[in-house]
Design an enzyme around this catalytic site. Sequence first.
Site, PDB file in Angstrom:
ATOM      1  N   HIS A  86      -8.800   0.974   0.323  1.00 28.08           N
ATOM      2  CA  HIS A  86      -8.758   0.009  -0.780  1.00 28.08           C
ATOM      3  C   HIS A  86     -10.150  -0.546  -1.090  1.00 28.08           C
ATOM      4  O   HIS A  86     -10.342  -1.754  -1.256  1.00 28.08           O
ATOM      5  CB  HIS A  86      -7.754  -1.105  -0.478  1.00 28.08           C
ATOM      6  N   SER A 107       0.840  -1.202   0.000  1.00 29.89           N
ATOM      7  CA  SER A 107       0.000   0.000   0.000  1.00 29.89           C
ATOM      8  C   SER A 107       0.873   1.250   0.000  1.00 29.89           C
ATOM      9  O   SER A 107       1.585   1.510  -0.959  1.00 29.89           O
ATOM     10  CB  SER A 107      -0.959  -0.039   1.191  1.00 29.89           C
TER      11      SER A 107
END
Length: 309
Positions: A203, A94
Amino acid sequence: MNQLPIGLVFPGQGTQKAGMGEAWRDTPSWKLTESISEASGEDLPELLLRTPAEQLLRTDLAQLTVFAVGVVAHAEVMRRGGPDGTVVACAGHSLGEYTALVAAGALTVDAAARLVAARGRAMRDATRLREGTMGVLVAASLPNVTELVCELRDAGAELWVANVNAPGQTVVSGSAEGIELAAERAPSIGAKAIRLKVAGAFHSPYMAPAADALRLALKDTAFAPAHLPVVANVDARPYDGDCDWPDLAARQLTSPVLWEQSVRALTEGLGCRRLVELGPGRTLAGMIRRIAPDVEVTSVDGPEALPTD
């Protein structure tokens, strides 16, 4: 010298802790925190040395601090001659993807710091528009988790797969109600649910406004035309410069982090026989040992793990 192919990996948000810069403050590479402060508009030494853990839970500050420690750690490793082997690729979880892009030579530290600051602010703003949360389903297979998530979403729940971290560790993202439903149904697929203390449903489609805001920052960012391969979160494919990183980075905010697949891309596709985690904590090392138990993995979360000058 040992020419073992090495992959560098960088952790993401959630690995931050109070005082995590203390270990690095006396190294020559600590000076990079000044550049990151100037580029981001935040006082990184203050955040890394004296800010309470509760304040570091704030999305934008968490991302900047984890990024800064990763950048300093990587710079110090390279200043001391690099790892014992040949670095052939990078990847980050990420937020860690931005540190990986710096390590690979795709972005300058200043450019990446500006993007990380913009990303953190955009994600923080998005959480204010739509409240959400995340949870981990432990011990169930990815196909079973995906089937459960699709079933609940078809029934009206707002729920998505967010992180494919390792075998038996899948993170889901969505509304509080959606996460609660997933937790209630977890035993039906042999899973245990753990709620995460996060500020939003990262996400997932909840981050669409953040992706739109980040695209504006990415539009004016120069990426190097060629660099070491970086395995992208969104599709677990390596890219060495001939790609659209602005699109990949924006899509990452609303797409699952395919970490398990990314580790396999490093170890199987790119031939990395050793992975070195650079940054706070040892979270990625634990995941990697479950994904690729035959691959050597080490964590560098302080200069004591490095050879002396």
